[in-house]
Design an enzyme around this catalytic site. Structure first.
Site, PDB file in Angstrom:
ATOM      1  N   LYS A 176       0.812  -1.216   0.000  1.00  0.00           N
ATOM      2  CA  LYS A 176       0.000   0.000   0.000  1.00  0.00           C
ATOM      3  C   LYS A 176       0.842   1.261   0.000  1.00  0.00           C
ATOM      4  CE  LYS A 176      -4.409  -1.572   1.755  1.00  0.00           C
ATOM      5  NZ  LYS A 176      -5.474  -1.411   2.740  1.00  0.00           N
TER       6      LYS A 176
ATOM      7  N   LYS B 194     -11.432  -2.790  -5.884  1.00  0.00           N
ATOM      8  CA  LYS B 194     -12.216  -1.555  -5.928  1.00  0.00           C
ATOM      9  C   LYS B 194     -11.451  -0.449  -6.618  1.00  0.00           C
ATOM     10  CE  LYS B 194     -10.687   0.533  -1.642  1.00  0.00           C
ATOM     11  NZ  LYS B 194      -9.745  -0.401  -1.066  1.00  0.00           N
TER      12      LYS B 194
ATOM     13  N   LYS C 136      -6.343  -9.630  -8.822  1.00  0.00           N
ATOM     14  CA  LYS C 136      -7.522  -9.724  -7.964  1.00  0.00           C
ATOM     15  C   LYS C 136      -8.567  -8.686  -8.357  1.00  0.00           C
ATOM     16  CE  LYS C 136      -7.901 -10.275  -3.376  1.00  0.00           C
ATOM     17  NZ  LYS C 136      -7.600 -10.305  -1.945  1.00  0.00           N
TER      18      LYS C 136
END
Ligand code: TRP
Length: 344
Positions: A115, A210, A207
């Site tokens: 991240k 969002k 994956k």
């Protein structure tokens, strides 16, 4: 407080675009665990602000996650649905755990590395200590089981490390205060099987996410029936027929993903789906999958819409859940303070 023997806790971040991966990998599981466990499901808004959030969107997204839980079938009266920031014990226990966990442990967390990316110097301190807050979510309720996706396994291990170190560092006090040999449990992860990894509809090696710039890559829980059907029709495929064996399926990322989604929605195995569709064309699977997805997701989508049109009702459910969560949390905080030696 005696240690519960079957308490489930899990959290979902209100960061927008809840999608099929969240549903099959987490929320669907939350629903079935209600039969066997006392369940506490949390919209983790404190976790969300580890990266910048727009205040209006944060509120909307918080209601959206809560609505998804309810629409999917979580019963907020028998179990607890609430948002993290309404129970101050999460932040309080997280501070204590920041002083239990070691820098070395957190430095190994792969999610932070992903991240934060290259710009680690500019990541928030909260993003780095995110896993200690997650440990506090779980241990504040002394949850015994946590349903999570594969990607959260390492955070669960950290939670167990924190639990063990706390129990050990304060062992004498824990025994003196008659809490037995261990205050916090060794929480078990419940990792979902084949449905945990739902991949992008545009790229079977990534994956479903969002944050993918292409909306066609995912099925959002807020998508209506036409949109769901369209996205499945446009899902990436190839010109070969669908594989007939599990062996061959493994080498075909897109086929594997669509067969996996079909199996998860139909609550069956990929083997069974292959019996029906193996050797056939994608053009046979896709309409069947679109019908199935619409059948399973439309009722959830409709109920979410109804709930989101009445935000006051959702807020009232969150407030009620928070009140009930707080009762448990305050008991833990009081006991932890006694164990540590804080005067209260
Ligand atoms: N980190 C989890 C995720 O991104 C969300 C989360 C926060 C969570 N606290 C939790 C999950 C406690 C399970 C238990 O998916």
């Amino acid at each position: 407080m005696s240690q519960p023997s079957n308490r489930v806790f899990s959290g979902v971040q209100p960061t927008g675009n809840l999608h099929l991966g969240n549903y099959l990998g987490a929320i669907k599981r939350f629903v079935s665990l209600q039969e066997s466990h006392e369940c506490i499901y949390c919209v983790v808004d404190l976790h969300a602000i580890t990266v910048a959030q727009d205040p209006q969107e944060l509120a909307t997204n918080t209601r959206e996650v809560a609505s998804a839980f309810i629409a999917a079938g979580v019963n907020p009266k028998e179990h607890i649905i609430f948002n993290q920031s309404q129970v101050s014990g999460h932040a309080e226990l997280a501070w204590i755990f920041n002083c239990v966990a070691r820098m070395g442990w957190l430095n190994r967390m792969t999610q932070f590395k992903e991240k934060a990316g290259k710009n680690r110097e500019n990541a928030s301190v909260g993003l780095f200590s995110y896993p200690t807050l997650m440990a506090s979510d779980i241990l504040l309720y002394r949850a015994t089981h946590v349903p999570v996706g594969d990607d959260q396994k390492q955070h669960l291990e950290l939670t167990r490390d924190i639990s063990a170190k706390f129990n050990n560092d304060f062992g004498e006090q824990i025994r003196n205060l008659q809490h037995g040999d261990a205050y916090f449990p060794m929480t078990e992860p419940l990792i979902e099987g084949p449905a945990t990894r739902i991949m992008s509809l545009r790229d079977g090696s990534k994956k479903m996410s969002k944050s993918d710039p292409s909306d066609l890559s995912r099925i959002n829980l807020t998508d209506d029936a036409d949109t769901i059907a369209k996205k499945i029709r446009k899902a990436k495929s190839d010109s070969d027929a669908l594989p007939e064996t599990m062996e061959d399926l493994k080498t075909r990322a897109e086929a594997n993903n669509l067969i996996g989604i079909y199996a998860a929605l139909a609550e069956t195995t990929k083997e069974d789906v292959l019996k029906e569709f193996g050797g056939k064309e994608f053009s046979v699977l896709k309409p069947a999958l679109a019908d199935l997805a619409v059948e399973k997701l439309s009722p959830i989508n409709n109920e979410m819409k109804r709930l989101l049109d009445a935000p006051g009702d959702v807020d009232a459910i969150l407030r009620d859940g928070s009140d009930r969560a707080r009762v448990i949390a305050e008991e833990t905080i009081k006991e932890v303070k006694d164990i540590i030696g804080f005067i209260s």
